[in-house]
Design a protein around this motif. Structure first.
Motif, PDB file in Angstrom:
ATOM      1  N   ARG A   1      36.407  54.660  67.015  1.00 16.49           N
ATOM      2  CA  ARG A   1      37.441  53.317  66.572  1.00 16.49           C
ATOM      3  C   ARG A   1      38.137  52.956  65.524  1.00 16.49           C
ATOM      4  O   ARG A   1      39.210  52.581  65.593  1.00 16.49           O
ATOM      5  CB  ARG A   1      36.378  51.937  66.970  1.00 16.49           C
TER       6      ARG A   1
ATOM      7  N   LEU B   1      42.020  57.361  73.675  1.00 17.98           N
ATOM      8  CA  LEU B   1      41.493  56.298  74.228  1.00 17.98           C
ATOM      9  C   LEU B   1      39.983  56.711  74.919  1.00 17.98           C
ATOM     10  O   LEU B   1      39.085  55.722  74.810  1.00 17.98           O
ATOM     11  CB  LEU B   1      42.370  55.849  75.405  1.00 17.98           C
TER      12      LEU B   1
ATOM     13  N   ILE C   1      47.560  58.078  70.511  1.00 18.96           N
ATOM     14  CA  ILE C   1      46.631  56.809  71.208  1.00 18.96           C
ATOM     15  C   ILE C   1      46.165  56.812  72.518  1.00 18.96           C
ATOM     16  O   ILE C   1      45.027  56.652  72.729  1.00 18.96           O
ATOM     17  CB  ILE C   1      47.544  55.415  71.000  1.00 18.96           C
ATOM     18  N   LEU C   2      47.213  57.496  73.270  1.00 25.70           N
ATOM     19  CA  LEU C   2      46.808  57.815  74.845  1.00 25.70           C
ATOM     20  C   LEU C   2      45.783  58.704  74.887  1.00 25.70           C
ATOM     21  O   LEU C   2      44.887  58.497  75.724  1.00 25.70           O
ATOM     22  CB  LEU C   2      48.149  58.097  75.608  1.00 25.70           C
TER      23      LEU C   2
ATOM     24  N   MET D   1      41.185  55.088  65.764  1.00 22.76           N
ATOM     25  CA  MET D   1      42.021  54.496  66.964  1.00 22.76           C
ATOM     26  C   MET D   1      42.747  53.435  66.127  1.00 22.76           C
ATOM     27  O   MET D   1      44.032  53.384  66.310  1.00 22.76           O
ATOM     28  CB  MET D   1      41.380  53.778  67.975  1.00 22.76           C
TER      29      MET D   1
ATOM     30  N   ARG E   1      35.511  54.924  74.014  1.00 24.87           N
ATOM     31  CA  ARG E   1      34.551  54.252  74.787  1.00 24.87           C
ATOM     32  C   ARG E   1      33.105  54.990  74.350  1.00 24.87           C
ATOM     33  O   ARG E   1      32.167  54.529  74.608  1.00 24.87           O
ATOM     34  CB  ARG E   1      34.725  54.655  76.203  1.00 24.87           C
TER      35      ARG E   1
END
Length: 416
Positions: free
Chosen positions: A80, A193, A189-190, A83, A197
């Motif tokens: 995270r 992703l 970023i894509l 990100m 999770r």
């Protein structure tokens, strides 16, 4: 191979690819400025010293954000936090493209903050998830970093020319060129992703177990810090000012931008050479020493025979890039676990980039005062000599060891 093993292998492949996509963003937003520096100065009426801030500001952001980055990683989890770093880079590029002096400087700071977080946490991620492949994967992600920065730098002037031909409204041509690299963070970023999770948070009492403040008292840590710092000092001087140096030596803007791109591409090539070597070396002393001397040859060539600049930018780029790879891998080789690696990475990049941040603005001031690039290049040569000494010391096969000092209260211990 069982389905479970296949699933783990697939996850590892996608994790590695995600790391490479992130790495492609860690220099390009900065290196794309240098080929456009003269156009930016003319558009915004900046002095050479003020223009030097465009390279210095992200380095200052690196320096001040680096000690905080490991804490951000602990609080958010590495995935995270990375990100968040990509989002900061994306936002910074959008703000910088507004075209005003204030937006340019503020956007550059935001980009620097995002890059700083990723710079610190990627070595920690490699140490955690790929402990036996740290050196190899470090070389691979630095290769990706170099390719991304080379593309960003080489396309900066052509994209600016395209904007001029298309008469893009509401923004200067150079701003359009800087905005065009937004595709890099968007793609990263894509791709990252799915990893968010899987983000893993550290246990709440982990920061209390050991702050790793002892790293700042380690001579070995300081040797590695100055090796990376002097490498950054010289590298970011050339990233910021090489196109201007070459233009003053008689090269066209396109030729200067192309050579700047070649230097950045050359900085990625050592990864190919070092991939089969780094994993087998426990002692990197001679390797670190040699990389600084190669960079020194490139600096001396630019100083004495600038007509062969294309050769010298390749030589310097190779030496500087190799030194950066060796320095990053030493962060993992000199530490015992991922948390200690993050602490050392934060220290090395904080002090190292603070030293590196002085370079571009100092060189801009020296050029303003003397009207020549001779003295700045001599300063770069001296820095390469000092870097070689620090590299030899930092590369020795030693580990920063310390028994964790548990500071939990008796109540906390009882609850455990």
């Amino acid at each position: 191979m069982t389905k479970e093993h296949q699933s783990l292998a697939t996850k590892s492949i996608f994790l590695i690819l995600g790391i490479l996509f992130i790495a492609a963003n860690l220099r390009g937003p900065i290196t794309s400025v240098a080929p456009l520096l003269d156009a930016i100065r003319d558009s915004l009426s900046l002095t050479a010293t003020q223009a030097g801030l465009l390279t210095t500001l992200p380095l200052l952001a690196f320096a001040f954000m680096s000690p905080l980055s490991s804490k951000i990683g602990l609080r958010l989890g590495l995935e995270r936090a990375l990100m968040a770093a990509l989002v900061l880079i994306l936002v910074g590029i959008m703000v910088r493209a507004l075209g005003s002096t204030g937006a340019l400087l503020f956007g550059t700071l935001v980009i620097g903050a995002g890059i700083a977080i990723a710079n610190v946490l990627l070595p920690s991620l490699l140490k955690r998830d790929f402990p036996t492949k740290v050196a190899t994967l470090t070389a691979v992600y630095v290769l990706s970093m170099g390719i991304g920065s080379a593309i960003s730098s080489a396309l900066a002037v052509p994209m600016s020319n395209l904007a001029e031909q298309l008469s893009i409204p509401f923004m200067p041509d150079w701003a359009f060129a800087l905005a065009s690299i937004i595709l890099f963070p968007l793609g990263a970023i894509l791709f990252w992703l799915p990893q968010v999770r899987n983000s893993t948070l550290t246990a709440k009492n982990s920061p209390k177990l050991d702050s790793h403040s002892y790293v700042w008292r380690s001579p070995l840590a300081w040797q590695l810090t100055f090796f990376l710092g002097l490498n950054s000092f010289v590298t970011y001087i050339l990233i910021g000012w090489l196109p201007s140096m070459l233009i003053d030596a008689g090269y066209s803007e396109v030729e200067a931008g192309f050579n700047a791109g070649l230097m950045l591409l050359a900085s990625a090539l050592p990864a190919i050479v070092l991939i089969p070597i780094m994993g087998k070396l426990k002692d990197q002393s001679l390797l670190a020493f040699g990389t600084a001397l190669i960079a020194l040859i490139g600096i001396l060539g630019l100083l004495l025979l600038p007509q062969f600049a294309t050769v010298w930018v390749w030589v310097f780029g190779f030496g500087g890039g190799a030194g950066f790879i060796v320095g990053l891998s030493c962060i993992s080789h000199r530490t015992e676990h991922s948390h200690q690696a993050a602490a050392l990475s934060g220290m090395a990049q904080c002090v190292g980039y603070l030293l590196g941040a002085t370079g571009p603005i100092l060189i801009g001031s020296m050029n303003d005062a003397t009207g020549s690039w001779r003295l700045p290049l001599i300063l770069c040569a001296i820095s390469c000599v000092l870097c070689s000494v620090c590299g030899f010391l930092a590369g020795r096969d030693r580990i920063i060891k310390h028994k964790p000092s548990v500071t939990m209260s008796l109540a906390d211990a009882g609850q455990g």
